[in-house]
Design an enzyme around this catalytic site. Structure first.
Site, PDB file in Angstrom:
ATOM      1  N   CYS A  50       0.156   2.857  -3.828  1.00 57.40           N
ATOM      2  CA  CYS A  50      -0.728   3.418  -2.803  1.00 57.40           C
ATOM      3  C   CYS A  50       0.041   3.776  -1.534  1.00 57.40           C
ATOM      4  CB  CYS A  50      -1.825   2.424  -2.451  1.00 57.40           C
ATOM      5  SG  CYS A  50      -2.878   1.994  -3.849  1.00 57.40           S
ATOM      6  N   ARG A  52       3.712   4.207  -1.394  1.00 59.16           N
ATOM      7  CA  ARG A  52       5.071   4.733  -1.537  1.00 59.16           C
ATOM      8  C   ARG A  52       5.220   5.558  -2.812  1.00 59.16           C
ATOM      9  NH1 ARG A  52       8.627   1.442  -0.294  1.00 59.16           N
ATOM     10  NH2 ARG A  52       7.304  -0.262   0.432  1.00 59.16           N
ATOM     11  N   SER A  92       7.222  -3.705   2.332  1.00 59.32           N
ATOM     12  CA  SER A  92       5.784  -3.472   2.194  1.00 59.32           C
ATOM     13  C   SER A  92       5.105  -3.414   3.555  1.00 59.32           C
ATOM     14  CB  SER A  92       5.144  -4.585   1.360  1.00 59.32           C
ATOM     15  OG  SER A  92       5.647  -4.579   0.041  1.00 59.32           O
TER      16      SER A  92
END
Length: 423
Positions: A50, A52, A92
């Protein structure tokens, strides 16, 4: 970087501005695969989440400016380090995210199934998965709420809306599925999935045993729910300012879509909105609390990066040594034929043997001799001196001074020959 072992990664992620990532994620996957094949990139792993899109490969390829527009290209150590950081949850949006390890494994498994991996990519990705697992076992980087959906649901819980509430999840993709998975842990919540994709919606409905409605009639959804979570890839807002300002009762919106699904510039005290931008403060607080864990993770990554380079160097040296033995055997075979012809033509055996010996020595040693001379001309004297100092310790006299040394050398020749014969 070592020959034939130069990892590269082309990446787009959530930190890029102007919805660059969203545009890339919406591109057809077949089109991307065809473009890579047209560049001669046959061995590749595509990591698509979602937040990368990353393409890992190690072939030589030239891209136009349009093809790499707004992308970041990493090479060599930077590319390998990046993959290890991604697997460790350091890259992240939410530090220590667990889901990324599964996503990396799935991306690699798919590439392997398609025949798009090789020994080098396999080694790098297996190492990345190992590092990601070790970081989580060694530190507390993944403790607590570490995914965006779990953080958002925590906000719903803090507002007392997880008890006997009706929650609508708009979207049928991976992010929506993750939201529903977390919500299902709260048994008193009534969940309905809304979306136009009946196949995906029905699949989620069956998987999580929740309701699904094939609609994006926002007015009806607003009337039915106490909390609405949007998780779609819509390029335009689904819930407008005008609609929000007409809502007559308390309602909480959670927008985890990128780009945003809900317009912010509204005036209605009944409605509260939490989106990714507003959640950034929570994410930064989480990162600050885990600074020591991040330091430990970086130490593990540095250590494993050194191991990777050591293994790559060892493999390349073994391959080079195997090529020397193979080349030497080819030279020997050619010189034996010349020797036989010379004897047949009447050349004295002693003379023919001297010619054979000199030719073999010159041809076998020529590449290394010329290379050393070239290095000296280029001013790389320290490297040459270091090599010579080490090489002098293994002269023929010293190498064969004991039977153990002799056995070791013979064993090395056998190993190199076997290595060369591997497919």
């Amino acid at each position: 970087m070592l020959l034939n072992s130069e990892l590269k990664v082309i990446r787009w992620d959530y930190r890029m501005a102007d919805n660059i990532l969203e545009i890339k994620l919406q591109e057809d996957d077949d089109k991307l695969q065809k473009m890579l094949s047209s560049k001669g990139i046959e061995k590749r792993v595509i990591l698509r989440t979602c937040n990368r899109l990353e393409i890992y490969f190690h072939d030589d390829a030239k891209f136009s400016e349009n093809e790499l527009e707004n992308a970041e290209l990493l090479k060599d150590e930077h590319a390998i380090r990046h993959l290890l950081r991604v697997s460790s949850g350091l890259e992240s949006m939410s530090i220590g995210e667990q889901e990324i390890l599964r996503q990396i494994k799935e991306a690699f498994d798919l590439a392997h199934k398609q025949g798009r991996t090789d020994k080098f990519l396999s080694m790098i990705f297996q190492k990345a998965l190992k590092v990601g697992k070790e970081v989580r076992e060694t530190t507390e980087i993944s403790h607590g709420k570490v995914s965006i959906p779990s953080i958002m649901i925590e906000q719903i819980e803090k507002k007392g809306l997880l008890n006997s509430s009706t929650i609508g999840v708009i979207g049928t993709g991976k992010m929506a599925a993750t939201v529903v998975k977390y919500l299902k842990k709260k048994p008193s919540v009534k969940i309905t999935i809304y979306g136009r994709n009946e196949e995906a919606g029905s699949e989620l409905s069956h998987l999580f045993k929740v309701n699904f409605r094939k609609t994006l009639d926002i007015g009806n959804i607003v009337e039915e729910c106490h909390v609405i979570v949007t998780a779609t890839s819509s390029k335009t807002p689904l819930i407008t300012r005008e609609l929000i300002e007409k809502i007559p009762r308390k309602l909480l919106f959670i927008d985890i879509s990128n780009p945003k699904n809900i317009e912010e510039s509204y005036s209605n005290p009944n409605v509260e909105l939490i989106n990714l931008e507003m959640a950034n403060q929570i994410l930064q607080e989480n990162r600050k609390r885990k600074e020591k864990d991040i330091e430990v993770a970086e130490t593990i990554i540095d250590r494993e990066l050194r191991k990777i380079y050591s293994k790559l160097a060892e493999g390349e040296i073994e391959g080079y040594i195997a090529s020397i033995y193979s080349r030497s055997k080819d030279i020997l075979s050619d010189e034996i034929e010349k020797f036989s012809r010379a004897i047949e033509n009447g050349t004295e055996e002693r003379e023919a043997l001297e010619l054979l010996g000199n030719s073999i020595v010159n041809k076998v040693l020529a590449p290394e001799t010329l290379t050393l001379k070239k290095m000296v001309r280029e001013g790389k004297t320290e490297s040459v001196r270091e090599f010579l100092d080490s090489a002098m310790k293994f002269t023929d006299r010293e190498l064969y001074s004991s039977s153990e040394d002799h056995k070791e050398n013979q064993s090395q020749q056998v190993q190199n020959h076997q290595l060369y014969q591997k497919p």
